[in-house]
Design a protein around this motif. Structure first.
Motif, short mmCIF file in Angstrom:
data_model
loop_
_atom_site.label_atom_id
_atom_site.label_comp_id
_atom_site.label_asym_id
_atom_site.label_seq_id
_atom_site.Cartn_x
_atom_site.Cartn_y
_atom_site.Cartn_z
N PRO A 30 -10.43 -1.88 0.00
CA PRO A 30 -10.29 -0.93 -1.10
C PRO A 30 -11.33 0.19 -1.06
N SER A 90 -7.81 -6.34 -4.81
CA SER A 90 -6.44 -5.84 -4.78
C SER A 90 -6.25 -4.72 -5.79
N ASN A 94 -6.96 -4.32 4.15
CA ASN A 94 -6.61 -3.43 3.03
C ASN A 94 -7.88 -3.11 2.23
N ARG A 146 0.83 -1.21 0.00
CA ARG A 146 0.00 0.00 0.00
C ARG A 146 0.86 1.25 0.00
N MET A 161 -8.57 -2.73 -7.00
CA MET A 161 -9.38 -1.56 -6.64
C MET A 161 -8.65 -0.63 -5.69
N SER A 162 -7.74 -1.16 -4.89
CA SER A 162 -7.02 -0.33 -3.93
C SER A 162 -5.89 0.46 -4.57
N GLN A 163 -5.54 0.16 -5.81
CA GLN A 163 -4.46 0.85 -6.49
C GLN A 163 -4.92 2.22 -6.98
N ARG A 220 -10.19 3.98 -1.06
CA ARG A 220 -10.69 4.91 -2.06
C ARG A 220 -11.32 6.13 -1.41
#
Length: 277
Positions: free
Chosen positions: A245, A191, A243, A88, A193-195, A249
């Motif tokens: 997402p 995973s 984590n 993250r 979506m959290s980027q 966001r």
């Protein structure tokens, strides 16, 4: 670049799994008479542990596999939390990393060295170790592979039944392969979506990995596919807990709104100062 290397490492796990499964299928079944440190002391004891848990549920080996898989995932959870936090932090640096790439666009050796040095300074200032996200994955692989081999090579564990399936045979209704693919997709999707932003590689992994898992699961015993289902379901839950997402966001959007509001206030103050002149 570091994120791309990590994605390539993760992508390499599935082909490695296929290769190892082929090797395991050629090896002798795991029994109390198995020799060698790995087979006798590691894999055989995993089989014994699953058998012991199965006895609690009336020798239902399917439940033994499920409970043991969950226990293993809980034991290695601290490593996974380290990996999640490191990943993250690294993702949050992506905008600044792109700025550095624009500052050093050259393809020559000197430009690459200058870019690498600038990236290293950025990581040091942010307190981020890019390799920390990969280390837990490397550490946990022998544990997960021991569990994988225990299920794949144990005739005892594959001799029972679980719900509608014979653990030593393929699922006749393809329900477990479908579930394995669905949970793999859910894990990859959460995973991604959290980027901060997606790219072709992450998108390909998100949709490609479930397809690979589904195709492989069609040809493997239900015992092994059951392990995949439980493990991937645990991974999805793990992401939602540590984590999330949706939370990430929301936090990212709140920061962007605060940044824009701050910029508006500065612009407004400048306009007022200009009018007073």
């Amino acid at each position: 670049m570091k994120n791309r290397k990590r994605m390539l490492a993760l992508a390499g796990v599935l082909p490695l799994l296929v290769l190892l499964s082929g090797c395991a299928s050629k090896q002798a079944p795991i029994t109390a008479h198995s020799t060698g440190f790995w087979d006798h002391y590691i894999v055989w004891n995993v089989v014994r542990a699953i058998q012991g848990l199965s006895h609690v549920f009336g020798d239902r080996y399917g439940w033994g596999i499920i409970i043991f898989t969950i226990i293993v995932r809980i034991v290695i959870l601290p490593l996974m939390i380290v990996q999640i936090r490191s990943t993250r932090k690294t993702m949050e640096l992506q905008p600044k990393l792109k700025e550095l790439q624009m500052m050093y666009p050259g393809k020559d050796v000197e430009s690459h060295q200058a870019l690498a040095a600038a990236q290293q300074r950025l990581y040091s200032e942010a307190g981020v170790n890019p390799m920390a996200g990969c280390l837990p994955l490397v550490v946990q692989m022998p544990v997960l592979f021991a569990l994988y081999q225990a299920i794949y090579r144990s005739d005892v564990l594959k001799s029972g039944t679980f719900l509608w399936t014979q653990l030593g045979h393929r699922d006749p209704y393809f329900i477990l392969p479908i579930l394995a693919a669905l949970f793999t997709y859910l894990t990859s999707k959460l995973s991604m979506m959290s980027q901060p932003e997606s790219n072709t590689m992450t998108t390909t992994m998100t949709y490609g990995m479930p397809i690979m898992i589904f195709v492989m699961a069609l040809n493997f015993s239900s015992a092994l596919v059951l392990y995949w289902v439980v493990s991937n379901a645990f991974s999805a839950l793990q992401i939602l807990l540590f984590n999330n997402p949706y939370k990430i966001r929301a936090e990212r959007e709140a920061k962007e709104r605060a940044k824009k509001e701050h910029a508006k206030k500065i612009a407004k103050a400048k306009r007022k100062a200009y009018k007073k002149r």
